[in-house]
Motif scaffolding. Structure first.
Motif, PDB file in Angstrom:
ATOM      1  N   MET A 155       1.749  -0.682   5.714  1.00  0.00           N
ATOM      2  CA  MET A 155       1.402  -2.096   5.757  1.00  0.00           C
ATOM      3  C   MET A 155       1.492  -2.728   4.372  1.00  0.00           C
ATOM      4  SD  MET A 155      -1.720  -2.424   4.130  1.00  0.00           S
ATOM      5  CE  MET A 155      -2.443  -3.904   4.805  1.00  0.00           C
ATOM      6  N   CYS A 165       0.845  -1.196   0.000  1.00  0.00           N
ATOM      7  CA  CYS A 165       0.000   0.000   0.000  1.00  0.00           C
ATOM      8  C   CYS A 165       0.875   1.238   0.000  1.00  0.00           C
ATOM      9  CB  CYS A 165      -0.915   0.004   1.219  1.00  0.00           C
ATOM     10  SG  CYS A 165      -1.848   1.542   1.319  1.00  0.00           S
ATOM     11  N   CYS A 185      -5.188   1.973  -0.837  1.00  0.00           N
ATOM     12  CA  CYS A 185      -5.513   1.714   0.572  1.00  0.00           C
ATOM     13  C   CYS A 185      -6.199   0.363   0.795  1.00  0.00           C
ATOM     14  CB  CYS A 185      -6.416   2.830   1.080  1.00  0.00           C
ATOM     15  SG  CYS A 185      -6.918   2.587   2.790  1.00  0.00           S
ATOM     16  N   LEU A 186      -5.633  -0.419   1.724  1.00  0.00           N
ATOM     17  CA  LEU A 186      -6.203  -1.728   2.062  1.00  0.00           C
ATOM     18  C   LEU A 186      -6.986  -1.673   3.371  1.00  0.00           C
ATOM     19  CD1 LEU A 186      -3.219  -4.011   0.971  1.00  0.00           C
ATOM     20  CD2 LEU A 186      -5.442  -3.835  -0.136  1.00  0.00           C
ATOM     21  N   GLY A 187      -7.240  -0.460   3.862  1.00  0.00           N
ATOM     22  CA  GLY A 187      -8.136  -0.295   5.006  1.00  0.00           C
ATOM     23  C   GLY A 187      -7.486  -0.559   6.352  1.00  0.00           C
ATOM     24  N   ALA A 188      -6.170  -0.536   6.425  1.00  0.00           N
ATOM     25  CA  ALA A 188      -5.501  -0.726   7.711  1.00  0.00           C
ATOM     26  C   ALA A 188      -4.643   0.499   8.025  1.00  0.00           C
ATOM     27  CB  ALA A 188      -4.639  -1.987   7.683  1.00  0.00           C
ATOM     28  N   CYS A 189      -5.165   1.682   7.670  1.00  0.00           N
ATOM     29  CA  CYS A 189      -4.368   2.918   7.734  1.00  0.00           C
ATOM     30  C   CYS A 189      -3.862   3.224   9.135  1.00  0.00           C
ATOM     31  CB  CYS A 189      -5.192   4.104   7.256  1.00  0.00           C
ATOM     32  SG  CYS A 189      -6.282   3.749   5.891  1.00  0.00           S
ATOM     33  N   THR A 229      -0.781   4.401  -0.530  1.00  0.00           N
ATOM     34  CA  THR A 229      -1.720   5.526  -0.431  1.00  0.00           C
ATOM     35  C   THR A 229      -1.308   6.440   0.732  1.00  0.00           C
ATOM     36  OG1 THR A 229      -3.417   4.125  -1.393  1.00  0.00           O
ATOM     37  CG2 THR A 229      -4.191   6.091  -0.285  1.00  0.00           C
ATOM     38  N   PRO A 256      -1.887   7.745   3.861  1.00  0.00           N
ATOM     39  CA  PRO A 256      -1.466   7.443   5.238  1.00  0.00           C
ATOM     40  C   PRO A 256      -0.236   6.526   5.291  1.00  0.00           C
ATOM     41  CG  PRO A 256      -3.841   7.339   5.068  1.00  0.00           C
ATOM     42  CD  PRO A 256      -3.315   7.465   3.662  1.00  0.00           C
ATOM     43  N   CYS A 257      -0.180   5.502   4.439  1.00  0.00           N
ATOM     44  CA  CYS A 257       0.997   4.621   4.426  1.00  0.00           C
ATOM     45  C   CYS A 257       2.225   5.379   3.928  1.00  0.00           C
ATOM     46  CB  CYS A 257       0.722   3.382   3.558  1.00  0.00           C
ATOM     47  SG  CYS A 257      -0.217   2.108   4.440  1.00  0.00           S
TER      48      CYS A 257
HETATM   49  S1  FES Z   1      -3.390   4.011   3.303  1.00  0.00           S
HETATM   50 FE1  FES Z   1      -2.382   2.086   3.511  1.00  0.00          FE
HETATM   51  S2  FES Z   1      -3.900   0.867   4.444  1.00  0.00           S
HETATM   52 FE2  FES Z   1      -4.919   2.767   4.155  1.00  0.00          FE
END
Ligand code: FES
Length: 218
Positions: A159, A109, A150-154, A111, A113-114
């Motif tokens: 991650m 990921c 994003c895989l929803g574990a932000c 996106t 936040p990551c």
């Molecule tokens: S931005 Fe990586 S899991 Fe949401």
């Protein structure tokens, strides 16, 4: 890996059969008669998992799960729909691999936040350690690297997802340790890699403290 190229992937077996038809029947039993097309998504998943176990893996000595065109045609036949209906579903969702991938599909990921929490370091550590770029597979068929949104574990960024498992709170060092373990075919413990539980603060719960104590997680 471009989905648009996928149905024209160079390696395609002529035929595909489900190894265990009782699993296919169990999927159809979830839906009312006449709604067999509702089984398209779980059947695609079943086909992908079967290929992960038994192949074919294309050019790789040992690969992972993917869905040959012949499997999509078989699913269309079983569901009583035109093959195009199955192709439409399979090409839409990123969880379906339409060409051979490595035994360990590493989805990274990147996106916001990551990225803010260091995904660039994680990506560099993976590409340097494996010697491949995004969308590529190692020659031994063990690893495919794929950049994903994003895989929803932000809250546990940065991650990655490896096959079905999430590995969170990564650093360049911890992600390389995970890859080294997978190179020995040992799946390391999934979840946060920095010692915290779930998405709780490293220092313990900051809210709902009583409830956390009662649940035995604090
Ligand atoms: S931005 Fe990586 S899991 Fe949401």
């Amino acid at each position: 890996m471009k989905k648009s190229d996928a149905l024209g992937a160079p390696f395609q077996p002529e035929t595909f059969e489900f190894a265990d038809m009782s699993l296919v029947e169990e999927i159809f039993s979830r839906y009312p008669k006449g709604r067999e097309h509702s089984g398209i998504m779980p059947l695609l998943d079943l086909a992908q998992r079967q290929v992960a176990e038994t192949g074919p893996y294309g050019d790789y000595p040992r690969g992972g799960g993917w869905i040959p065109k012949a499997a999509m045609d078989k699913i269309a036949e079983l569901c009583g729909v035109w093959p195009m209906k199955v192709y439409e579903v399979a090409t839409f969702y990123s969880m379906y691999n339409l060409e051979p991938v490595g035994r360990y599909l590493v989805q990274l990921c990147t996106t916001t936040p990551c990225w803010l929490c260091g995904s660039s370091d994680v990506v560099k550590a993976c590409t340097d350690h494996l010697g491949i770029g995004m969308g590529q597979t190692t020659e031994d068929g063990y690893f495919t690297l794929m950049e994903v949104e994003c895989l929803g574990a932000c809250s546990n960024a940065p991650m990655i997802q490896v096959n079905d498992d999430y590995f969170e709170d990564l650093t360049a060092e911890t992600v390389v340790e995970i890859l080294k373990s997978l190179q020995k075919d040992v799946m390391p413990p999934s979840g946060p890699q920095n010692g915290r539980r779930g998405s709780m603060a490293l220092t313990g719960p900051t809210t709902l403290e009583e409830q956390a104590k009662k649940a035995g997680v604090a």
